[in-house]
Enzyme design. Structure first.
Site, PDB file in Angstrom:
ATOM      1  N   SER A 131       3.990  29.469 -22.837  1.00 62.30           N
ATOM      2  CA  SER A 131       4.788  28.356 -22.298  1.00 62.30           C
ATOM      3  C   SER A 131       6.280  28.551 -22.499  1.00 62.30           C
ATOM      4  O   SER A 131       6.722  29.102 -23.520  1.00 62.30           O
ATOM      5  CB  SER A 131       4.356  27.076 -23.017  1.00 62.30           C
ATOM      6  N   GLU A 133       8.086  26.331 -23.426  1.00 60.06           N
ATOM      7  CA  GLU A 133       8.414  25.583 -24.656  1.00 60.06           C
ATOM      8  C   GLU A 133       8.707  26.534 -25.816  1.00 60.06           C
ATOM      9  O   GLU A 133       9.371  26.157 -26.776  1.00 60.06           O
ATOM     10  CB  GLU A 133       7.246  24.670 -25.051  1.00 60.06           C
ATOM     11  N   TYR A 154       3.802  21.963 -30.964  1.00 59.75           N
ATOM     12  CA  TYR A 154       3.179  22.612 -29.800  1.00 59.75           C
ATOM     13  C   TYR A 154       3.842  23.958 -29.529  1.00 59.75           C
ATOM     14  O   TYR A 154       3.167  24.979 -29.369  1.00 59.75           O
ATOM     15  CB  TYR A 154       3.299  21.696 -28.570  1.00 59.75           C
TER      16      TYR A 154
HETATM   17  P1  NAP Z   1      -3.999  20.084 -19.366  1.00 60.56           P
HETATM   18  O1  NAP Z   1      -4.114  19.465 -18.009  1.00 60.56           O
HETATM   19  O2  NAP Z   1      -3.574  19.250 -20.517  1.00 60.56           O
HETATM   20  O3  NAP Z   1      -5.419  20.765 -19.698  1.00 60.56           O
HETATM   21  C1  NAP Z   1      -5.745  21.192 -20.988  1.00 60.56           C
HETATM   22  C2  NAP Z   1      -7.185  21.628 -20.997  1.00 60.56           C
HETATM   23  O4  NAP Z   1      -7.564  22.030 -22.330  1.00 60.56           O
HETATM   24  C3  NAP Z   1      -8.183  20.498 -20.608  1.00 60.56           C
HETATM   25  O5  NAP Z   1      -9.219  21.059 -19.852  1.00 60.56           O
HETATM   26  C4  NAP Z   1      -8.684  20.041 -21.955  1.00 60.56           C
HETATM   27  O6  NAP Z   1      -9.937  19.395 -21.899  1.00 60.56           O
HETATM   28  C5  NAP Z   1      -8.784  21.381 -22.670  1.00 60.56           C
HETATM   29  N1  NAP Z   1      -8.910  21.228 -24.126  1.00 60.56           N
HETATM   30  C6  NAP Z   1      -8.155  20.489 -24.963  1.00 60.56           C
HETATM   31  N2  NAP Z   1      -8.602  20.599 -26.225  1.00 60.56           N
HETATM   32  C7  NAP Z   1      -9.700  21.394 -26.193  1.00 60.56           C
HETATM   33  C8  NAP Z   1     -10.621  21.859 -27.149  1.00 60.56           C
HETATM   34  N3  NAP Z   1     -10.533  21.513 -28.450  1.00 60.56           N
HETATM   35  N4  NAP Z   1     -11.631  22.686 -26.749  1.00 60.56           N
HETATM   36  C9  NAP Z   1     -11.746  23.020 -25.442  1.00 60.56           C
HETATM   37  N5  NAP Z   1     -10.907  22.616 -24.473  1.00 60.56           N
HETATM   38  C10 NAP Z   1      -9.899  21.808 -24.845  1.00 60.56           C
HETATM   39  O7  NAP Z   1      -3.011  21.344 -19.315  1.00 60.56           O
HETATM   40  P2  NAP Z   1      -2.461  22.160 -18.037  1.00 60.56           P
HETATM   41  O8  NAP Z   1      -1.204  21.520 -17.577  1.00 60.56           O
HETATM   42  O9  NAP Z   1      -3.566  22.422 -17.099  1.00 60.56           O
HETATM   43  O10 NAP Z   1      -2.017  23.520 -18.739  1.00 60.56           O
HETATM   44  C11 NAP Z   1      -2.949  24.589 -18.931  1.00 60.56           C
HETATM   45  C12 NAP Z   1      -2.463  25.478 -20.066  1.00 60.56           C
HETATM   46  O11 NAP Z   1      -1.168  25.999 -19.757  1.00 60.56           O
HETATM   47  C13 NAP Z   1      -2.305  24.778 -21.419  1.00 60.56           C
HETATM   48  O12 NAP Z   1      -2.619  25.727 -22.419  1.00 60.56           O
HETATM   49  C14 NAP Z   1      -0.840  24.427 -21.476  1.00 60.56           C
HETATM   50  O13 NAP Z   1      -0.426  24.319 -22.815  1.00 60.56           O
HETATM   51  C15 NAP Z   1      -0.229  25.629 -20.774  1.00 60.56           C
HETATM   52  N6  NAP Z   1       1.027  25.413 -20.053  1.00 60.56           N
HETATM   53  C16 NAP Z   1       1.140  24.386 -19.167  1.00 60.56           C
HETATM   54  C17 NAP Z   1       2.316  24.242 -18.458  1.00 60.56           C
HETATM   55  C18 NAP Z   1       2.487  23.132 -17.449  1.00 60.56           C
HETATM   56  O14 NAP Z   1       3.629  22.856 -17.084  1.00 60.56           O
HETATM   57  N7  NAP Z   1       1.413  22.535 -16.961  1.00 60.56           N
HETATM   58  C19 NAP Z   1       3.384  25.157 -18.650  1.00 60.56           C
HETATM   59  C20 NAP Z   1       3.206  26.197 -19.557  1.00 60.56           C
HETATM   60  C21 NAP Z   1       2.015  26.329 -20.243  1.00 60.56           C
HETATM   61  P3  NAP Z   1     -10.055  17.814 -21.522  1.00 60.56           P
HETATM   62  O15 NAP Z   1      -9.994  17.745 -20.020  1.00 60.56           O
HETATM   63  O16 NAP Z   1     -11.357  17.425 -22.095  1.00 60.56           O
HETATM   64  O17 NAP Z   1      -8.875  17.120 -22.164  1.00 60.56           O
HETATM   65  N1  GDD Z   2       6.028  12.757 -21.403  1.00 62.34           N
HETATM   66  C1  GDD Z   2       7.195  12.091 -21.288  1.00 62.34           C
HETATM   67  N2  GDD Z   2       7.170  10.739 -21.191  1.00 62.34           N
HETATM   68  N3  GDD Z   2       8.356  12.798 -21.266  1.00 62.34           N
HETATM   69  C2  GDD Z   2       9.503  12.107 -21.110  1.00 62.34           C
HETATM   70  C3  GDD Z   2       9.536  10.717 -20.979  1.00 62.34           C
HETATM   71  C4  GDD Z   2       8.309   9.989 -21.040  1.00 62.34           C
HETATM   72  O1  GDD Z   2       8.260   8.771 -20.959  1.00 62.34           O
HETATM   73  N4  GDD Z   2      10.828  10.345 -20.824  1.00 62.34           N
HETATM   74  C5  GDD Z   2      11.567  11.441 -20.834  1.00 62.34           C
HETATM   75  N5  GDD Z   2      10.777  12.528 -21.019  1.00 62.34           N
HETATM   76  C6  GDD Z   2      11.234  13.921 -21.118  1.00 62.34           C
HETATM   77  C7  GDD Z   2      10.735  14.659 -22.354  1.00 62.34           C
HETATM   78  O2  GDD Z   2      11.512  14.295 -23.507  1.00 62.34           O
HETATM   79  C8  GDD Z   2      10.950  16.103 -21.908  1.00 62.34           C
HETATM   80  O3  GDD Z   2      12.268  16.497 -22.159  1.00 62.34           O
HETATM   81  C9  GDD Z   2      10.728  16.039 -20.382  1.00 62.34           C
HETATM   82  O4  GDD Z   2      10.746  14.649 -20.030  1.00 62.34           O
HETATM   83  C10 GDD Z   2       9.423  16.656 -19.912  1.00 62.34           C
HETATM   84  O5  GDD Z   2       8.362  16.105 -20.673  1.00 62.34           O
HETATM   85  P1  GDD Z   2       6.819  16.370 -20.288  1.00 62.34           P
HETATM   86  O6  GDD Z   2       6.591  16.041 -18.873  1.00 62.34           O
HETATM   87  O7  GDD Z   2       5.995  15.677 -21.317  1.00 62.34           O
HETATM   88  O8  GDD Z   2       6.668  17.945 -20.385  1.00 62.34           O
HETATM   89  P2  GDD Z   2       7.193  18.999 -21.476  1.00 62.34           P
HETATM   90  O9  GDD Z   2       8.325  19.762 -20.833  1.00 62.34           O
HETATM   91  O10 GDD Z   2       7.432  18.388 -22.778  1.00 62.34           O
HETATM   92  O11 GDD Z   2       5.917  19.937 -21.636  1.00 62.34           O
HETATM   93  C11 GDD Z   2       5.192  20.409 -20.485  1.00 62.34           C
HETATM   94  O12 GDD Z   2       5.738  21.634 -20.053  1.00 62.34           O
HETATM   95  C12 GDD Z   2       5.600  22.725 -20.985  1.00 62.34           C
HETATM   96  C13 GDD Z   2       6.265  23.941 -20.342  1.00 62.34           C
HETATM   97  O13 GDD Z   2       7.637  23.906 -20.560  1.00 62.34           O
HETATM   98  C14 GDD Z   2       3.722  20.544 -20.881  1.00 62.34           C
HETATM   99  O14 GDD Z   2       2.980  20.809 -19.723  1.00 62.34           O
HETATM  100  C15 GDD Z   2       3.508  21.682 -21.848  1.00 62.34           C
HETATM  101  O15 GDD Z   2       2.105  21.876 -22.042  1.00 62.34           O
HETATM  102  C16 GDD Z   2       4.128  22.946 -21.230  1.00 62.34           C
HETATM  103  O16 GDD Z   2       3.944  24.044 -22.088  1.00 62.34           O
END
Ligand code: NAP
Ligand code: GDD
Length: 345
Positions: A131, A133, A154
């Site tokens: 990520s 992050e 995280y």
């Molecule tokens: P998500 O929608 O939160 O999905 C997370 C998945 O992990 C869900 O299927 C969840 O199951 C499963 N999970 C959680 N705890 C578990 C456990 N103990 N055992 C088995 N499965 C478990 O995340 P996403 O946005 O699809 O992201 C996919 C991956 O990419 C994650 O690793 C995330 O950290 C990473 N990532 C995401 C982003 C982004 O912007 N979306 C960016 C960079 C990296 P449930 O459905 O039961 O909760």
């Molecule tokens: N969730 C949330 N809720 N975020 C908020 C809010 C709120 O009410 N208000 C402001 N934010 C700001 C957070 O402080 C952060 O700076 C930004 O919005 C994005 O927050 P999220 O959408 O929760 O995503 P994230 O950037 O923290 O994390 C996501 O992206 C990562 C990749 O950079 C997640 O998908 C992570 O799993 C992923 O790795």
């Protein structure tokens, strides 16, 4: 013989899009599902197949990233060609409340997967969902050579998992790649990430069901892309002759404020009348700016983003408006298949 893929996190945003992509490519797809007290397979509705019917081969298994033996048994039984490890406690704010749990599932869970591969002797290719992050407070643009400085439990857990993947590649010759993905969103985004929180609120405010949207830090900048395009990059990474690490991003960043402004604009409402700040959503330490440089992915994988920020916001608002209209009019009935998705339930 069709190729076999195993996806952890198949019930999540990315897992569901990736499963669709791989089924369309002719893979046999296996997914790891954790036990929950209510159904957590909704995102798979469009590709679900009753095990008694003919159709695309999607097989779900109960398994948990905190349970090493279940992972080992599953990998031995499935013998996948490719493993996409997407499962994680993926919410940054929640990770401050659950640091130990996040380290266990998001960090050590990756080592459990890698150990299960090593112990099984499987020659599976392994994708680690790394990520942006991990870059945390390191200034943009961030690429594969940028030093990590994570700002949350995280982020710290993802750095651990990143190095675990690199270490198994170097120590045991496991084909392991890190996809360092920047934020990517879609109508399937979890409801508590800021993009979806905003677009759901826009739909509800438009329908007169909500009168305020409380947000935290509006000044944070993110590089927001479209999730279905990002899972394509995951697959491309595992098709290369040699394992390597890649950044996937749009190269553009926008503030949370801009996202909110644009989302409300899509339905002709002035966001300033509805958005209020609630410090409860602030993070103990914030990541101020993420903006990726994906030139390596473009050069080597031929990967390019196609959906711009404005289109992404429009897609998400349109989807939430339609979803709510369908719910309110009674058009949306989740088909009751009479059986659980899971074998043996
Ligand atoms: P998500 O929608 O939160 O999905 C997370 C998945 O992990 C869900 O299927 C969840 O199951 C499963 N999970 C959680 N705890 C578990 C456990 N103990 N055992 C088995 N499965 C478990 O995340 P996403 O946005 O699809 O992201 C996919 C991956 O990419 C994650 O690793 C995330 O950290 C990473 N990532 C995401 C982003 C982004 O912007 N979306 C960016 C960079 C990296 P449930 O459905 O039961 O909760
Ligand atoms: N969730 C949330 N809720 N975020 C908020 C809010 C709120 O009410 N208000 C402001 N934010 C700001 C957070 O402080 C952060 O700076 C930004 O919005 C994005 O927050 P999220 O959408 O929760 O995503 P994230 O950037 O923290 O994390 C996501 O992206 C990562 C990749 O950079 C997640 O998908 C992570 O799993 C992923 O790795």
């Amino acid at each position: 013989m069709p190729r076999t893929a195993l996806i952890s996190g198949i019930t999540g945003q990315d897992g569901s899009y990736l499963a669709e992509l791989l089924l369309n490519k002719g893979y046999e797809v296996h997914g790891l599902v954790r036990r929950a007290s209510s159904l957590n397979t909704q995102r798979l509705d469009s590709i679900y197949r009753d095990p008694h019917d003919a159709g695309p081969p999607l097989v779900l298994h109960y398994c948990d990233l905190s349970d090493a033996s279940s992972l080992g048994n599953l990998i031995r039984a499935v013998q996948p060609d490719e493993i996409y490890h997407l499962g994680a406690q993926s919410h940054v704010k929640v990770s401050f409340d659950l640091p130990e749990y996040t380290a266990d599932v998001t960090g050590v869970g990756t080592v459990r997967m890698l150990e299960a591969i090593r112990a099984s002797g499987a020659r599976a290719r392994f994708y680690q969902a790394s990520s942006s992050e991990m870059f945390g407070s390191t200034p943009p643009p961030q690429n594969e050579g940028t030093p990590f400085h994570p700002r949350s439990p995280y982020g710290v857990s993802k750095v651990f998992a990143y190095w675990a993947a690199v270490n198994y590649r170097e120590a045991y010759d496991v084909y392991a790649v890190n996809g360092i993905l920047f934020n990517h969103e879609s109508p399937r985004r979890g409801e508590t990430f800021v993009s979806r929180k905003i677009t759901r609120a826009v739909a509800r405010i438009r329908a007169g069901l909500q009168d305020k949207l409380y947000l935290g830090n509006l000044e944070a900048k993110r590089d927001w892309g479209y999730a279905p395009e990002y899972v394509e990059a995951m697959w491309q990474m595992l098709q290369r002759p040699d394992p390597d690490d890649y950044v996937v991003a749009t190269g553009e960043c926008h503030t949370v404020r801009e996202f909110a402004e644009l989302a409300f604009e899509c339905v002709g409402i002035d966001w300033r009348d509805f958005v209020e700040i609630d410090p409860r959503y602030y993070r103990a330490s914030e990541v101020d700016v993420l903006m990726g440089d994906a030139s390596k992915a473009s050069r080597i994988l031929g990967w390019q983003p196609h959906t711009c920020f404005q289109d992404l916001v429009q897609i998400m608002v349109d989807s939430d408006v339609k979803l709510l209209d369908d719910e309110l009019s009674g058009r949306l009935v989740r088909a009751d298949r009479g059986r659980s998705y899971m074998p043996g339930d």
